[in-house]
Design an enzyme around this catalytic site. Structure first.
Site, mmCIF file in Angstrom:
data_model
loop_
_atom_site.group_PDB
_atom_site.id
_atom_site.type_symbol
_atom_site.label_atom_id
_atom_site.label_comp_id
_atom_site.label_asym_id
_atom_site.label_seq_id
_atom_site.Cartn_x
_atom_site.Cartn_y
_atom_site.Cartn_z
ATOM 1 N N HIS A 25 -16.103 7.733 -17.736
ATOM 2 C CA HIS A 25 -15.823 7.060 -16.460
ATOM 3 C C HIS A 25 -15.950 8.043 -15.297
ATOM 4 O O HIS A 25 -14.944 8.663 -14.903
ATOM 5 C CB HIS A 25 -14.396 6.493 -16.474
ATOM 6 N N GLY A 41 -20.422 -0.743 -20.040
ATOM 7 C CA GLY A 41 -21.749 -0.877 -19.427
ATOM 8 C C GLY A 41 -22.804 -0.152 -20.247
ATOM 9 O O GLY A 41 -23.919 -0.644 -20.433
ATOM 10 N N GLU A 71 -16.166 7.460 -12.242
ATOM 11 C CA GLU A 71 -15.481 7.005 -11.014
ATOM 12 C C GLU A 71 -14.136 7.696 -10.795
ATOM 13 O O GLU A 71 -13.653 7.778 -9.675
ATOM 14 C CB GLU A 71 -15.305 5.473 -11.026
ATOM 15 N N GLY A 86 0.812 -1.221 0.000
ATOM 16 C CA GLY A 86 0.000 0.000 0.000
ATOM 17 C C GLY A 86 0.841 1.264 0.000
ATOM 18 O O GLY A 86 0.534 2.231 0.686
ATOM 19 N N CYS A 145 -19.247 2.993 -19.498
ATOM 20 C CA CYS A 145 -18.469 2.732 -20.712
ATOM 21 C C CYS A 145 -18.936 1.453 -21.404
ATOM 22 O O CYS A 145 -19.963 1.470 -22.069
ATOM 23 C CB CYS A 145 -16.984 2.738 -20.397
HETATM 24 N N1 GLN Z 1 -14.292 -1.811 -25.167
HETATM 25 C C1 GLN Z 1 -15.096 -0.622 -25.233
HETATM 26 C C2 GLN Z 1 -14.471 0.434 -26.134
HETATM 27 O O1 GLN Z 1 -13.293 0.431 -26.366
HETATM 28 C C3 GLN Z 1 -15.375 -0.066 -23.856
HETATM 29 C C4 GLN Z 1 -14.153 0.449 -23.166
HETATM 30 C C5 GLN Z 1 -14.353 0.688 -21.688
HETATM 31 O O2 GLN Z 1 -15.294 0.170 -21.098
HETATM 32 N N2 GLN Z 1 -13.474 1.454 -21.066
HETATM 33 O O3 GLN Z 1 -15.135 1.295 -26.600
#
Ligand code: GLN
Length: 536
Positions: free
Chosen positions: A506, A382, A508, A16, A380
């Site tokens: 993203h 998802g 997150e 860590g 993404c």
């Molecule tokens: N594989 C997908 C793309 O390249 C999604 C990438 C991801 O989820 N970061 O568009």
């Protein structure tokens, strides 16, 4: 010149060091100092972008689009430092630029050597990050004793020698293992690891000792004596379930005071640590809890979705609840269906990923959430799977797919943009980093962000094929976020569902313990509501 705190690691990996460095950064900030953090990675890859998540864990994306080590995520979560591509350097990058300079004839015919050419390049990159801050925390990846990290250690040894003594301090993170058979903690690995450092000319001033049991005074004295450090500078870094407690654990042992003394900087008597106490208090006392299903293909390795798990914890802090993770391998869903794994969860998150493995399981999971009104948050890949699922099962476009997984599909609802079709290099060729997105009013997204324009980080190649926008929209899929030129779909949602949202970016990467990302706090809130509905 800015002061530099060097952090090295000994005995084993995974102690860590990133969180320790980030915690030291948080402590220095709490005394009013402006900090930056940097990670030097000994591997030869230019960046972790092309590395397998099973081996390397998450690839953290900075605002300026660098694919970096996941420790940079800790740096951004724990501090206010502006982290860019300059904050992560690998051996690959160092050698790449030295070789380039050699080809350009910049070394005037000299023989190029590790010392001084490689070490000079390392030093100049470290010094570049010290500009505009009071203190730089510089973490050296790998474990002392590895062949690969030697040039980095040699470079920081030289920096110590070249600068004034009070401009640098060396902190070594080490392990004091508990040996069950002997019923004792053992200091020998720490002694050996510090001996290793001293052999190459580095004497650490402070030791952070990872341990599962408290260190006795005797033990600390022994470590101090054998490692040639002061007694009070042997800090116990005891295991804790909450990483956000670490700045406080260090502060209670005066780590901030000791570091500032070595650096000859004033200690401000009232460090602004209250916010960290506040977080720990919330985490410890939260009564409520939610179960979040995390459906992905890299589920076995905790580090692969590091920022996702952290952002979910932040969502819990924002809603004063604990978040339990139910990790589901999407390939298992492919074999056994979604119900078995998802029937007891309060919400489902589907993080990003690459490659076809597990994709059909993800699509099945999404269908289950859509039909059973379980809060769903796609990120993404998802989002891309959610569009495929909706096209297939709601719009009846049975062969809908992404050209990433089915290059010849008749219905490419997810496809490459024309300008991306000829890319052959894999490294650094995606849509990377921060892009603007415009949000539709009257949407889940707008209710969360309360803003019309946001900036979020991307890491992907494929995009929603806007040729299908009309048919998807007609069947109830809402496009609630677009790029400002309307060419790229950034957020989708389903209006008739209590909480169904997915983002091409993203979120997150921008969530912090004190400032949870709005989509994560809304998702956890929706999951809490879903839970209370099902328990009534
Ligand atoms: N594989 C997908 C793309 O390249 C999604 C990438 C991801 O989820 N970061 O568009």
């Amino acid at each position: 010149m800015a002061k530099i705190i060097f952090v090295t690691g000994g005995v084993v990996s995974s102690l860590g060091k990133g969180i320790a460095s980030a915690s030291i950064g948080a402590l220095m900030e709490s005394h009013g100092y402006k900090v930056s953090l940097m990670k030097l990675d000994p591997y030869i890859n230019v960046d972790p972008g092309t590395m397998n998540p099973f081996q390397h864990g998450e690839v953290y994306v900075t605002a300026d689009g660098a694919e970096t080590d996941l420790d940079l995520g800790h740096y951004e979560r724990f501090t206010n430092a502006k982290i860019t591509r300059a904050n992560n350097t690998t051996s690959g990058q160092i050698y790449f630029s030295v070789i380039q300079k050699e080809r350009e004839g910049k070394y005037l015919g000299k023989t190029i050597q590790v010392v001084p050419h490689i070490t000079d390049e390392i030093k100049s990159r470290i010094m570049a990050v010290t500009k505009k801050v009071d203190i730089l925390i510089c973490e050296i990846g790998g474990t002392v004793g590895d062949i690969e990290s030697l040039p980095f250690l040699e470079a920081i040894r030289q920096i110590r020698l070249e600068q004034e003594q009070q401009d640098t301090v060396f902190i070594h993170l080490t392990l004091v293992p508990f040996i069950k058979a002997a019923g004792e903690l053992k200091t020998k690995p720490t002694q050996h690891s510090v001996a290793n450092l001293r052999e190459i000319g580095i004497q650490p001033q402070i030791l952070l000792c990872r341990t599962e049991k408290p260190l006795s005074t005797d033990m600390k004295e022994k470590i101090a004596l054998f490692c040639n450090v002061k007694k009070n500078a042997v800090i116990e870094a005891i295991d804790t379930p909450f990483i956000y407690e670490i700045p406080i654990i260090y502060h209670k042992q005066n780590l901030d005071r000791i570091v500032l003394e070595y650096l000859n900087l004033p200690y401000h008597p009232h460090p602004a640590l209250e916010k960290w106490y506040g977080i720990i208090n919330t985490l410890r006392t939260a009564q409520d809890s939610v179960k979040i299903g995390v459906v992905g293909k890299y589920i076995k390795l905790q580090d692969s979705y590091k920022s996702i798990y952290e952002a979910l914890v932040h969502g819990g802090i924002a809603n004063r609840c604990r978040v339990e993770f139910v990790k589901v391998d999407s390939e298992q869903i492919e074999k056994e269906g979604a119900e078995k794994f998802l029937k007891d969860v309060d919400g489902v998150i589907l993080p990003g990923g690459f490659g076809i493995r597990g994709v059909e399981g993800m699509i099945t999971a999404i269908k289950y959430c859509r039909e059973n009104k379980i809060p769903f948050f796609g990120i993404c890949l998802g989002l891309q799977c959610a569009v495929i699922e909706f096209a297939r099962n709601v719009c009846n476009i049975c062969k809908a797919h992404s050209t990433e997984f089915a290059p010849d599909t008749p219905d490419p609802v997810i496809c490459l943009l024309d300008e991306q079709k000829n890319i052959t290099n894999l490294g650094g060729t995606m849509r990377l980093g921060c892009y603007p997105c415009e949000i539709e009013p009257k949407s889940i997204a707008f209710r969360a962000y309360r803003k019309r324009r946001i900036f979020e980080r991307h890491r992907h190649r494929w995009e929603v094929n806007t040729k299908y926008a009309e048919v998807l929209r007609k069947h109830g899929l809402k496009f609630s976020g677009y790029s400002p030129d309307k060419k790229l779909v950034e957020i989708i949602e389903i209006e008739s569902h209590p909480f169904f949202i997915a983002t091409q970016f993203h979120p997150e990467f921008q969530s912090k313990p004190f400032a949870c990302h709005p989509l994560f706090s809304s998702f956890i809130l929706a999951s809490l509501r879903n839970k209370s509905k099902s328990t009534i």
